[in-house]
Design a protein around this motif. Structure first.
Motif, PDB file in Angstrom:
ATOM      1  N   ASN A 160       0.806  -1.232   0.000  1.00 19.85           N
ATOM      2  CA  ASN A 160       0.000   0.000   0.000  1.00 19.85           C
ATOM      3  C   ASN A 160       0.836   1.277   0.000  1.00 19.85           C
ATOM      4  OD1 ASN A 160      -2.427  -1.478   0.058  1.00 19.85           O
ATOM      5  ND2 ASN A 160      -2.283  -1.658   2.291  1.00 19.85           N
ATOM      6  N   THR A 161       2.031   1.155  -0.437  1.00 18.45           N
ATOM      7  CA  THR A 161       2.837   2.362  -0.573  1.00 18.45           C
ATOM      8  C   THR A 161       3.289   2.500  -2.028  1.00 18.45           C
ATOM      9  OG1 THR A 161       4.909   1.238  -0.047  1.00 18.45           O
ATOM     10  CG2 THR A 161       3.675   2.220   1.782  1.00 18.45           C
ATOM     11  N   LYS A 162       3.461   3.720  -2.377  1.00 25.53           N
ATOM     12  CA  LYS A 162       3.801   4.010  -3.768  1.00 25.53           C
ATOM     13  C   LYS A 162       5.287   3.800  -4.039  1.00 25.53           C
ATOM     14  CE  LYS A 162       3.376   7.823  -7.129  1.00 25.53           C
ATOM     15  NZ  LYS A 162       2.896   9.211  -7.315  1.00 25.53           N
ATOM     16  N   PHE A 163       6.081   4.162  -3.040  1.00 26.27           N
ATOM     17  CA  PHE A 163       7.516   4.118  -3.251  1.00 26.27           C
ATOM     18  C   PHE A 163       8.157   2.981  -2.450  1.00 26.27           C
ATOM     19  CE2 PHE A 163       6.176   8.616  -3.561  1.00 26.27           C
ATOM     20  CZ  PHE A 163       6.427   8.802  -4.914  1.00 26.27           C
ATOM     21  N   PRO A 164       9.198   2.411  -2.980  1.00 24.83           N
ATOM     22  CA  PRO A 164       9.884   1.327  -2.265  1.00 24.83           C
ATOM     23  C   PRO A 164      10.656   1.842  -1.061  1.00 24.83           C
ATOM     24  CG  PRO A 164      11.096   1.914  -4.234  1.00 24.83           C
ATOM     25  CD  PRO A 164       9.823   2.717  -4.268  1.00 24.83           C
ATOM     26  N   ARG A 165      10.931   0.957  -0.155  1.00 24.31           N
ATOM     27  CA  ARG A 165      11.734   1.295   1.014  1.00 24.31           C
ATOM     28  C   ARG A 165      13.127   0.708   0.812  1.00 24.31           C
ATOM     29  NH1 ARG A 165       9.039  -0.561   6.359  1.00 24.31           N
ATOM     30  NH2 ARG A 165       7.711   1.193   5.790  1.00 24.31           N
ATOM     31  N   SER A 166      14.113   1.506   1.087  1.00 25.16           N
ATOM     32  CA  SER A 166      15.484   1.045   0.952  1.00 25.16           C
ATOM     33  C   SER A 166      16.086   0.797   2.327  1.00 25.16           C
ATOM     34  CB  SER A 166      16.324   2.069   0.197  1.00 25.16           C
ATOM     35  OG  SER A 166      15.865   2.199  -1.130  1.00 25.16           O
ATOM     36  N   TYR A 167      16.924  -0.215   2.410  1.00 18.87           N
ATOM     37  CA  TYR A 167      17.526  -0.610   3.682  1.00 18.87           C
ATOM     38  C   TYR A 167      19.033  -0.400   3.636  1.00 18.87           C
ATOM     39  CZ  TYR A 167      12.993  -2.862   4.225  1.00 18.87           C
ATOM     40  OH  TYR A 167      11.648  -3.107   4.311  1.00 18.87           O
ATOM     41  N   PHE A 168      19.515   0.218   4.667  1.00 22.37           N
ATOM     42  CA  PHE A 168      20.943   0.492   4.744  1.00 22.37           C
ATOM     43  C   PHE A 168      21.503   0.027   6.085  1.00 22.37           C
ATOM     44  CE2 PHE A 168      19.066   3.466   1.859  1.00 22.37           C
ATOM     45  CZ  PHE A 168      19.972   3.610   0.835  1.00 22.37           C
ATOM     46  N   ARG A 169      22.706  -0.456   6.057  1.00 21.65           N
ATOM     47  CA  ARG A 169      23.413  -0.790   7.285  1.00 21.65           C
ATOM     48  C   ARG A 169      24.689   0.041   7.335  1.00 21.65           C
ATOM     49  NH1 ARG A 169      27.907  -3.276   5.817  1.00 21.65           N
ATOM     50  NH2 ARG A 169      27.962  -4.706   4.052  1.00 21.65           N
ATOM     51  N   CYS A 170      25.228   0.123   8.525  1.00 21.39           N
ATOM     52  CA  CYS A 170      26.486   0.852   8.673  1.00 21.39           C
ATOM     53  C   CYS A 170      27.576   0.124   7.900  1.00 21.39           C
ATOM     54  CB  CYS A 170      26.877   0.970  10.147  1.00 21.39           C
ATOM     55  SG  CYS A 170      28.444   1.838  10.400  1.00 21.39           S
ATOM     56  N   THR A 171      28.389   0.886   7.218  1.00 22.59           N
ATOM     57  CA  THR A 171      29.493   0.295   6.460  1.00 22.59           C
ATOM     58  C   THR A 171      30.412  -0.526   7.356  1.00 22.59           C
ATOM     59  OG1 THR A 171      29.433   2.131   4.896  1.00 22.59           O
ATOM     60  CG2 THR A 171      31.456   0.872   4.990  1.00 22.59           C
ATOM     61  N   HIS A 172      30.457  -0.146   8.607  1.00 20.59           N
ATOM     62  CA  HIS A 172      31.379  -0.794   9.537  1.00 20.59           C
ATOM     63  C   HIS A 172      30.729  -1.930  10.316  1.00 20.59           C
ATOM     64  CE1 HIS A 172      33.674   2.700   8.414  1.00 20.59           C
ATOM     65  NE2 HIS A 172      32.781   3.492   8.956  1.00 20.59           N
ATOM     66  N   LYS A 173      29.651  -2.431   9.807  1.00 15.74           N
ATOM     67  CA  LYS A 173      28.928  -3.495  10.503  1.00 15.74           C
ATOM     68  C   LYS A 173      29.833  -4.684  10.793  1.00 15.74           C
ATOM     69  CE  LYS A 173      25.042  -6.669  10.086  1.00 15.74           C
ATOM     70  NZ  LYS A 173      23.881  -7.093   9.278  1.00 15.74           N
ATOM     71  N   TYR A 174      30.584  -5.085   9.807  1.00 13.90           N
ATOM     72  CA  TYR A 174      31.401  -6.279   9.973  1.00 13.90           C
ATOM     73  C   TYR A 174      32.790  -5.983  10.511  1.00 13.90           C
ATOM     74  CZ  TYR A 174      27.601  -8.239   7.297  1.00 13.90           C
ATOM     75  OH  TYR A 174      26.344  -8.619   6.882  1.00 13.90           O
ATOM     76  N   THR A 175      33.304  -4.818  10.172  1.00 16.00           N
ATOM     77  CA  THR A 175      34.642  -4.488  10.643  1.00 16.00           C
ATOM     78  C   THR A 175      34.636  -4.059  12.098  1.00 16.00           C
ATOM     79  OG1 THR A 175      34.400  -2.228   9.848  1.00 16.00           O
ATOM     80  CG2 THR A 175      35.430  -3.815   8.358  1.00 16.00           C
TER      81      THR A 175
END
Length: 292
Positions: free
Chosen positions: A150-165
């Motif tokens: 029910n939304t017009k635009f998609p949702r984008s997901y981001f994680r911190c670049t340093h998640k693994y480091t």
DNA sequence: TGCATTTGACCGGG
DNA sequence: CCCGGTCAAATGCA
């Protein structure tokens, strides 16, 4: 000077700076509202000013020293807040204010600086920002995109670049507002635990409002603010400034609480680099490397 | 070639 | 079972 009074002084200084910026922004907005003038320089100026706002606020915010229940209104699940077809923002909360045409939101305690950027700040680790800009002072990596029901635009997901480091668990979700396609709802989840001092600042493009809100296929432009920040950091060498800001932030919140200043939260744009791809009906947003 | 993005698959909660 | 969130292989790009 003891620590308390020192923090107070810093707090006041930060407030002064923000208020000055507010005044300047207001003036520029007046300029922009005048027809027939060359808007280019004025827009650039607004960009810089708002970038400064966001820089300061992001820095403060990143320490997440929010005292229990401070003035910040809980927005648990605020990421579910969205504008329906009538432009009304739905929220389970009972405290609402108007945000722009047809959008009511739950308000956090904050300062009022304009009308570019609004925040749903919360006591804990999730908060939502509405902004015309997609940038902040952290480095993000996109890991997914989803069309939400029910939304017009998609949702984008981001994680911190340093998640693994560095094991940083911070994530954010970005979605265009249906009621105001110029605006993005940005939900931050979790606080950064990464050591941003280890990250080498990079001169990266800074998105301009106009570029973000257009349907440009690809957007990248030079950053002015990043180098400024870089210089600033060289002067401060981080550590003590961070603790100062953390305390200042706490005090600012308490200060506002004490004075019962619960305002619509508004502040300016960030200055990080952001690469935005395909801002059409199936918008894809991509944050690229940037660091504090 | 290495890193970031894209996108369909997968998973868990309701 | 549906939906939102995440994973990971494929792809793109500098």
């Amino acid at each position: 000077m003891d620590i308390a009074s020192n923090n107070k002084a810093i707090k006041l200084k930060v407030r002064d700076q923000l208020l000055q910026g507010h005044e300047m922004t207001t003036k520029v907005q007046q300029l922009l509202s005048q027809d027939g003038s060359d808007l280019g320089p004025a827009k650039d100026l607004v960009e810089k000013i708002l970038g400064s706002f966001n820089d300061i606020i992001s820095a403060l915010d990143s320490f997440e020293p929010i005292s229990p229940s401070a003035l910040v209104t809980a927005v648990e699940g605020s990421q579910n807040a969205s504008c329906d077809n009538d432009g009304k923002l739905e929220d389970s909360g009972d405290s609402h204010k108007k945000l722009g045409p047809g959008c009511s939101i739950r308000i956090s305690g904050w300062f009022r600086f304009g009308s570019i950027f609004s925040v749903f700040r919360k006591k804990s680790e999730t908060w939502t920002v509405e902004s015309t800009v997609l940038e902040d002072t952290f480095s993000w990596r996109k890991y997914g995109q989803k069309q939400i029901l029910n939304t017009k635009f998609p949702r984008s997901y981001f994680r911190c670049t340093h998640k693994y480091t560095q094991g940083c668990k911070a994530t954010k979700q970005v979605q265009k507002l249906e009621s105001e396609p110029r605006m993005f709802s940005i939900t931050y989840i979790g606080n950064h635990t990464c050591n941003t001092n280890e990250v080498t600042p990079k001169i990266k493009p800074c998105i301009h409002h106009d570029e973000i809100i257009t349907d440009s296929e690809e957007i990248q432009s030079p950053s002015l603010m990043t180098s400024m920040k870089e210089e600033e950091e060289n002067h401060h060498h981080g550590s003590s400034t961070e603790s100062d800001l953390q305390l200042v932030w706490q005090e600012m919140l308490v200060f506002e609480e004490e004075h019962h200043h619960h305002h619509e939260a508004v502040y300016g744009c960030g200055e990080t680099s952001t690469s935005i791809n395909g801002l059409d009906s199936a918008d894809l947003w991509s944050w690229q490397q940037f660091s504090v």
